[in-house]
Design an enzyme around this catalytic site. Structure first.
Site, mmCIF file in Angstrom:
data_model
loop_
_atom_site.group_PDB
_atom_site.id
_atom_site.type_symbol
_atom_site.label_atom_id
_atom_site.label_comp_id
_atom_site.label_asym_id
_atom_site.label_seq_id
_atom_site.Cartn_x
_atom_site.Cartn_y
_atom_site.Cartn_z
ATOM 1 C CD GLU A 66 -1.800 -2.207 1.620
ATOM 2 O OE1 GLU A 66 -0.628 -2.808 1.867
ATOM 3 O OE2 GLU A 66 -2.532 -3.233 1.823
ATOM 4 C CG PHE A 116 -9.952 -9.695 11.161
ATOM 5 C CD1 PHE A 116 -8.461 -9.955 11.915
ATOM 6 C CD2 PHE A 116 -10.124 -9.677 9.926
ATOM 7 C CE1 PHE A 116 -7.771 -10.601 10.933
ATOM 8 C CE2 PHE A 116 -9.148 -10.193 9.167
ATOM 9 C CZ PHE A 116 -8.129 -10.563 9.364
ATOM 10 C CD GLN A 117 -7.865 -7.412 7.720
ATOM 11 O OE1 GLN A 117 -8.479 -7.125 6.792
ATOM 12 N NE2 GLN A 117 -6.508 -7.924 7.240
ATOM 13 C CE LYS A 165 -17.495 -6.387 3.583
ATOM 14 N NZ LYS A 165 -16.855 -7.844 3.734
ATOM 15 C CG MET A 179 22.559 11.588 3.632
ATOM 16 S SD MET A 179 23.637 12.735 3.118
ATOM 17 C CE MET A 179 22.831 13.439 1.761
HETATM 18 C C1 LIG Z 1 12.227 5.288 5.586
HETATM 19 C C2 LIG Z 1 13.504 5.867 5.979
HETATM 20 N N1 LIG Z 1 14.439 5.206 7.087
HETATM 21 C C3 LIG Z 1 15.461 6.004 7.238
HETATM 22 C C4 LIG Z 1 15.958 7.016 6.742
HETATM 23 C C5 LIG Z 1 17.139 7.610 7.087
HETATM 24 N N2 LIG Z 1 18.035 7.714 6.137
HETATM 25 C C6 LIG Z 1 18.221 9.021 5.468
HETATM 26 S S1 LIG Z 1 19.311 8.825 4.120
HETATM 27 C C7 LIG Z 1 19.589 7.172 4.358
HETATM 28 C C8 LIG Z 1 20.525 6.441 3.770
HETATM 29 C C9 LIG Z 1 20.132 5.921 2.420
HETATM 30 O O1 LIG Z 1 20.891 5.165 1.827
HETATM 31 P P1 LIG Z 1 20.788 4.584 0.268
HETATM 32 O O2 LIG Z 1 19.351 4.391 0.135
HETATM 33 O O3 LIG Z 1 21.720 3.396 0.068
HETATM 34 O O4 LIG Z 1 21.203 5.806 -0.586
HETATM 35 P P2 LIG Z 1 22.646 6.831 -0.589
HETATM 36 O O5 LIG Z 1 22.431 7.829 0.778
HETATM 37 O O6 LIG Z 1 23.721 5.745 -0.324
HETATM 38 O O7 LIG Z 1 22.443 7.332 -1.667
HETATM 39 C C10 LIG Z 1 19.095 6.623 5.439
HETATM 40 C C11 LIG Z 1 18.873 5.516 6.349
HETATM 41 C C12 LIG Z 1 14.815 7.630 5.731
HETATM 42 N N3 LIG Z 1 15.193 8.766 5.148
HETATM 43 N N4 LIG Z 1 13.905 6.953 5.273
#
Ligand SMILES: Cc1ncc(C[n+]2csc(CCOP(=O)(O)OP(=O)(O)O)c2C)c(N)n1
Length: 588
Positions: A72, A134-135, A184, A502
């Protein structure tokens, strides 16, 4: 927030539609009401609480296409991608409980990025509400903080009016998500149906023209200013005011810096464009804001990723803030002058004042800005965006440059969140609005692929490329099945650095290189993964392979995944450390 209270316009004046039985069911009414709103595309996933609706949807399949997703969250991101490239309202249909909770990330994402979507959720029958059935979840309660509005429809007679209102709310003012929760038994109940063609919305005031006095004061300040900056955001995109913005900036020769959400709202290659501002913005943009004496903020919300430390953001500037949402004005920065208006309306008013100025006044205003431009050109020259190349490793910045070259700068690009997102923002010069679709406010990893699928749905004949991280891709890559099933030939560039890049960068720079839980080198073989889903897989590992592999993948007629193995420990520069002063950027 429940229907009874909120239907300002609920005219319960039934007129019988053309239905198989004298009185249609709630499900039939819902479909008719959606058709009346011009809906022809729904992204969704069925379940018990929405079975009546799915049953009707099957009968309406010639008129509304439903796209079955694999999660979803994917449905909502697809609706967002669809809405953001097309300007239409995206529509989602999911079941109660886990269907609704899985959709929440997407709803919050749409809320933060002001994206117009309507999310229809099933609910347990009315008599079971509050029994931990449920749900059952309290969808209205859970989504309340991240919607423009939500409804629990308790009476089938309200349904048509609720749908009408929901679409109006989603697309008007500052756009955003609206949730309609339908028990529903309400979708099964019968009543008469009125198309409600002439509903008025007493709760929403029509957009008022900005006050003449405010417009004149704003323009006077701009003429007088010797160091002005136009700081522009998603409001330029939503209001479609890029032409007015360009004309206005050119007339007064004011430098323009777009936010991440505003990229494309002002042509990146334009001589007046400073590039993006903020945490990973250009040196020139951040310095210009830091030194500015007048910040003209259009359709922006002074996000912390833009301002850094608020107390020292644009310390010498008077601020003029134009925004359609009065709640945005003064929220983070108190402006000297505020105008609550659609950016396009405000820009038109500014232009009409400027165009009637005596030539001498205009010449004087331009002369006052000359030394500002000398300074800005120096900043641009001394600290351009740059990176160090490599013969051994593919540099992620090179991937974006190559992608830009091969697509002639024309592709619609979606991204996930992380380093690759910032490199896209920096190294793919966007030239039109709705060309970059990214998760700006919530920063949702996994946004890129489903958003690309939704965008491709709206733009069948355009090239849509998702640039994703190896981390983010693993959050929603099951939607490859959706892309393959419906023949939506998106291209997915996986910037594979084996890290949550990052986060690793922050740990390297601000936590003494303690790489805590960021190694994701155990990952699927992305080429095989693509093939397992019936898509084509490509891989580039060496700089010499990059251009050829990318070109072949982009030319592939179907869904293609390109695993680009990039240098592992590259960093995004410039960077303003979180909460720091924007002039304290680290440039390399
Ligand atoms: C759903 C979610 N969980 C955690 C984060 C925190 N977060 C921000 S950037 C990042 C790393 C992303 O890694 P990747 O997808 O490999 O991209 P890159 O930075 O290596 O380009 C994380 C864990 C987020 N933004 N979104």
């Amino acid at each position: 927030m429940i229907a009874e209270k909120n239907i300002g316009a609920a005219q319960k004046t039934p007129s019988v539609g053309e239905f198989s039985q004298p009185l249609p069911t709630g499900a039939e009414i819902l479909i008719e009401a959606l058709l009346f709103e011009g809906v022809d595309t729904i992204f969704g996933y069925p379940g018990g609480a929405v079975l009546h609706i799915y049953d009707e949807l099957w009968r309406a399949r010639e008129r509304i296409s439903h796209y079955l997703v694999r999660h979803e969250q994917g449905a909502v991101h697809m609706a967002e991608g669809y809405a953001r490239v097309s300007g239409k309202v995206g529509v989602v249909l999911v079941t109660s409980g886990p269907g609704a909770t899985n959709a929440v990330t997407g709803i919050a994402n749409a809320y933060m990025d002001s994206t117009p979507i309507v999310v229809i959720t099933g609910q347990v029958p009315k008599h079971l509400i509050g029994t931990d059935a449920f749900q059952e979840v309290d969808t209205v309660g859970i989504t309340r903080p991240c919607v423009k509005h939500n409804y629990l429809v308790r009476d089938v007679r309200d349904l048509a009016a609720v749908v009408r209102e929901a679409f109006h709310l989603a697309r008007s003012g500052r756009p955003g998500p609206v949730v309609i929760d339908i028990p529903k038994d309400v979708s099964a109940a019968r009543t008469s149906y009125s198309r409600l063609d002439h509903v008025s919305f007493p709760f929403s005031s029509p957009s008022v023209a900005p006050k003449k006095r405010s417009v004149e004061n704003a323009v006077a300040a701009m003429l007088k200013s010797s160091k002005p900056v136009l700081y522009v955001g998603g409001g330029i995109v939503s209001s479609g005011s890029e032409t007015e913005l360009q004309k206005f900036a050119e007339t007064l020769r004011i430098p323009v810096t777009p936010t991440l959400m505003g990229l494309g709202g002002f042509q990146s290659g334009h001589a007046l464009c400073l590039g993006m501002l903020g945490m990973h913005g250009t040196y020139a943009a951040n310095m210009a804001v830091a030194e500015s004496d007048l910040l003209i903020a259009l359709g922006v919300r002074f996000d912390d990723r833009v301002t850094g430390k608020l107390a020292t953001f644009a310390p010498n500037a008077r601020v003029i803030h134009v925004d359609i949402d009065p709640a945005n004005i003064g929220k983070n920065v108190a402006p000297s002058l505020s105008i609550t208006a659609d950016a396009k309306v405000a820009l038109k008013e500014f232009l009409s004042v400027v165009e009637n100025l005596p030539a001498k006044d205009l010449a004087q205003a331009l002369a006052a800005k000359e030394s500002w431009w000398t300074q800005i050109r120096e900043w641009q020259k001394s600290q351009p965006l740059r990176f160090t190349g490599s013969r051994e490793d593919i540099k992620p910045q090179t991937v974006i440059r190559e992608l830009h070259k091969l697509t002639e700068g024309k592709a619609v690009i979606t991204t996930d969140v992380g380093q690759h997102q910032m490199w896209v923002a920096q190294f793919y010069p966007f030239t039109r609005t709705r060309q970059l679709i990214t998760s700006g406010g919530l920063g949702t990893m996994g946004f890129g692929l489903p958003a690309a699928i939704g965008a491709q749905m709206a733009l069948r004949d355009q090239l849509v490329v998702a640039v994703v991280g190896d981390g983010g891709f693993q959050m929603t890559n099951q939607e490859l099945a959706t892309a393959v099933q419906y023949g939506l030939p998106v291209k997915i560039v996986v910037m594979n650095n084996g890290y949550l890049g990052m986060v690793r960068q922050w740990q390297e720079m601000f936590y003494d290189r303690t790489y805590s839980e960021v190694d994701i080198s155990v990952a699927p073989d992305f080429v095989k993964l693509a093939e397992a889903y019936g898509a084509a897989g490509f891989r580039a590992q060496k700089p010499s392979e990059l251009a050829g592999v990318l070109a072949a993948a982009l030319a592939h007629p179907g869904v293609a995944v390109i695993d680009v193995v990039v240098s592992k420990e590259e960093n995004v520069f410039p960077i303003v450390p979180a909460g720091a002063n924007s002039r304290d950027m680290i440039v390399q």
